[in-house]
Write an enzyme that holds these catalytic residues in place. Sequence first.
Site, PDB file in Angstrom:
ATOM      1  CB  ALA A 191      -0.892  -0.019   1.228  1.00  0.00           C
TER       2      ALA A 191
ATOM      3  N   GLY B 259       0.708  -4.908   1.089  1.00  0.00           N
ATOM      4  CA  GLY B 259      -0.488  -5.054   0.259  1.00  0.00           C
ATOM      5  C   GLY B 259      -0.253  -5.864  -1.009  1.00  0.00           C
TER       6      GLY B 259
ATOM      7  CD  GLU C 106      -1.926  -7.159   3.445  1.00  0.00           C
ATOM      8  OE1 GLU C 106      -1.692  -6.069   2.873  1.00  0.00           O
ATOM      9  OE2 GLU C 106      -2.312  -7.235   4.615  1.00  0.00           O
TER      10      GLU C 106
ATOM     11  CD  GLU D 249       1.995  -4.974   6.053  1.00  0.00           C
ATOM     12  OE1 GLU D 249       2.805  -5.858   6.401  1.00  0.00           O
ATOM     13  OE2 GLU D 249       1.250  -5.083   5.072  1.00  0.00           O
TER      14      GLU D 249
HETATM   15  N1  CAA Z   1       4.496   3.156  -1.125  1.00  0.00           N
HETATM   16  C1  CAA Z   1       4.839   4.289  -1.778  1.00  0.00           C
HETATM   17  N2  CAA Z   1       5.916   4.383  -2.596  1.00  0.00           N
HETATM   18  C2  CAA Z   1       6.668   3.276  -2.736  1.00  0.00           C
HETATM   19  C3  CAA Z   1       6.360   2.063  -2.089  1.00  0.00           C
HETATM   20  C4  CAA Z   1       5.217   2.030  -1.253  1.00  0.00           C
HETATM   21  N3  CAA Z   1       4.810   0.912  -0.616  1.00  0.00           N
HETATM   22  N4  CAA Z   1       7.309   1.162  -2.421  1.00  0.00           N
HETATM   23  C5  CAA Z   1       8.158   1.780  -3.256  1.00  0.00           C
HETATM   24  N5  CAA Z   1       7.772   3.047  -3.456  1.00  0.00           N
HETATM   25  C6  CAA Z   1       8.442   4.067  -4.294  1.00  0.00           C
HETATM   26  C7  CAA Z   1       9.654   4.639  -3.599  1.00  0.00           C
HETATM   27  O1  CAA Z   1       9.280   5.654  -2.689  1.00  0.00           O
HETATM   28  C8  CAA Z   1      10.434   5.181  -4.795  1.00  0.00           C
HETATM   29  O2  CAA Z   1       9.847   6.390  -5.195  1.00  0.00           O
HETATM   30  P1  CAA Z   1      10.812   7.644  -5.600  1.00  0.00           P
HETATM   31  O3  CAA Z   1      11.603   7.144  -6.781  1.00  0.00           O
HETATM   32  O4  CAA Z   1       9.838   8.732  -5.936  1.00  0.00           O
HETATM   33  O5  CAA Z   1      11.673   7.922  -4.421  1.00  0.00           O
HETATM   34  C9  CAA Z   1      10.146   4.157  -5.872  1.00  0.00           C
HETATM   35  O6  CAA Z   1       8.965   3.461  -5.459  1.00  0.00           O
HETATM   36  C10 CAA Z   1      11.245   3.142  -6.020  1.00  0.00           C
HETATM   37  O7  CAA Z   1      11.483   2.563  -4.759  1.00  0.00           O
HETATM   38  P2  CAA Z   1      12.939   2.494  -4.086  1.00  0.00           P
HETATM   39  O8  CAA Z   1      13.805   3.616  -4.565  1.00  0.00           O
HETATM   40  O9  CAA Z   1      12.745   2.360  -2.609  1.00  0.00           O
HETATM   41  O10 CAA Z   1      13.471   1.129  -4.723  1.00  0.00           O
HETATM   42  P3  CAA Z   1      14.515   0.110  -4.090  1.00  0.00           P
HETATM   43  O11 CAA Z   1      14.832  -0.860  -5.168  1.00  0.00           O
HETATM   44  O12 CAA Z   1      15.630   0.824  -3.439  1.00  0.00           O
HETATM   45  O13 CAA Z   1      13.681  -0.656  -2.933  1.00  0.00           O
HETATM   46  C11 CAA Z   1      11.781  -1.781  -1.997  1.00  0.00           C
HETATM   47  C12 CAA Z   1      12.588  -1.458  -3.264  1.00  0.00           C
HETATM   48  C13 CAA Z   1      12.618  -2.677  -1.059  1.00  0.00           C
HETATM   49  C14 CAA Z   1      10.523  -2.521  -2.412  1.00  0.00           C
HETATM   50  C15 CAA Z   1      11.429  -0.472  -1.256  1.00  0.00           C
HETATM   51  O14 CAA Z   1      10.847   0.438  -2.183  1.00  0.00           O
HETATM   52  C16 CAA Z   1      10.464  -0.647  -0.118  1.00  0.00           C
HETATM   53  O15 CAA Z   1      10.856  -1.114   0.940  1.00  0.00           O
HETATM   54  N6  CAA Z   1       9.203  -0.265  -0.335  1.00  0.00           N
HETATM   55  C17 CAA Z   1       8.210  -0.305   0.698  1.00  0.00           C
HETATM   56  C18 CAA Z   1       7.709  -1.710   0.924  1.00  0.00           C
HETATM   57  C19 CAA Z   1       6.711  -1.755   2.054  1.00  0.00           C
HETATM   58  O16 CAA Z   1       7.031  -1.452   3.181  1.00  0.00           O
HETATM   59  N7  CAA Z   1       5.476  -2.166   1.744  1.00  0.00           N
HETATM   60  C20 CAA Z   1       4.431  -2.307   2.728  1.00  0.00           C
HETATM   61  C21 CAA Z   1       3.610  -1.066   2.769  1.00  0.00           C
HETATM   62  S1  CAA Z   1       2.485  -1.103   4.142  1.00  0.00           S
HETATM   63  C22 CAA Z   1       1.129  -1.964   3.578  1.00  0.00           C
HETATM   64  O17 CAA Z   1       1.112  -2.514   2.499  1.00  0.00           O
HETATM   65  C23 CAA Z   1      -0.034  -1.948   4.525  1.00  0.00           C
HETATM   66  C24 CAA Z   1      -1.149  -2.869   4.215  1.00  0.00           C
HETATM   67  O18 CAA Z   1      -1.126  -4.037   4.512  1.00  0.00           O
HETATM   68  C25 CAA Z   1      -2.356  -2.337   3.617  1.00  0.00           C
END
Ligand code: CAA
Length: 258
Positions: A63, A108, A111, A131
């Site tokens: 998400a 998400g 999920e 999360e």
């Molecule tokens: N939300 C918003 N933006 C996200 C995102 C997310 N979940 N995951 C990645 N992005 C964006 C990054 O912010 C980045 O944007 P910018 O270029 O504008 O900075 C772009 O995607 C590329 O990501 P990274 O530069 O971080 O890429 P990376 O290769 O270095 O890392 C990754 C990849 C490990 C997947 C890392 O992006 C990451 O950890 N993302 C978050 C993953 C996460 O925590 N997901 C769970 C969200 S909570 C949830 O889902 C709740 C629920 O159950 C409903």
Amino acid sequence: MSFAEYEVKDMIAVITMNRPSALNALNSEVLDDLNAVIDAVDLKTIRCLIITGAGEKSFVAGADIGEMSALTKEEGIAFSKKGNDLFRKIETLPIPVIAAVNGYALGGGCELSMACDFRIASENAVFGQPETGLGITPGFGGTQRLARLIGAGAAKQMIYTARNIKADEAMRIGLVNSVVPADQLMAAAEKIAGQIAKNAPIAVANAKAAINEGIQKPMEEAESIEEHRFGSCFETHDQKEGMSAFLEKRKDKNFINQ
Ligand code: CAA
């Protein structure tokens, strides 16, 4: 442009989550687009749906953290319900849904893949529920479906530690059915979808419903669900066609979804 691209190949449809600039993360707009595409699937002609992600790096990276960062408690409940309602709609579609997981399936994204009937993964796929590291619980079904799929102990370890796992470990714990090289993922998903599409659609739909509904119930109730689903197949054209083809030693079967 839609954040959920839709493509039909014969009797198989492919939805591609399409927000590559954010690794296909799910904000409200992406969820709305996915919902609209799911509502538009022609359930009379499509016999299997595949969900994948755009690009080579990510299925869905969760998400949208930016959108979630300022939510109030009430807005958090509503956002969780929005995802849960959509994923439940996917889970209960009367056609099978395969997740072709082509990279990150986090939060998400994991999920969404679990709301599908089963998952096949590319070798570079990464699964996780990160999360708790963000100060929240999984909110699009992760606390429920992960425990049902891999058992409460393994699900608790994944969720409490927020540790990501690679495709081979996901395979070992039963989260995915198979792991293939990235360039063969869609062909592998389409091959399985093609095998499903050859069978009687009402029988497949009844099998899906019997498994999904029965798994939550005590065995006597679950068996009763099976008996009714089994029995209702005998009212269909396709049961007569399938059994006649066998008895007449005919290879070609004309299943018409009736
Ligand atoms: N939300 C918003 N933006 C996200 C995102 C997310 N979940 N995951 C990645 N992005 C964006 C990054 O912010 C980045 O944007 P910018 O270029 O504008 O900075 C772009 O995607 C590329 O990501 P990274 O530069 O971080 O890429 P990376 O290769 O270095 O890392 C990754 C990849 C490990 C997947 C890392 O992006 C990451 O950890 N993302 C978050 C993953 C996460 O925590 N997901 C769970 C969200 S909570 C949830 O889902 C709740 C629920 O159950 C409903």
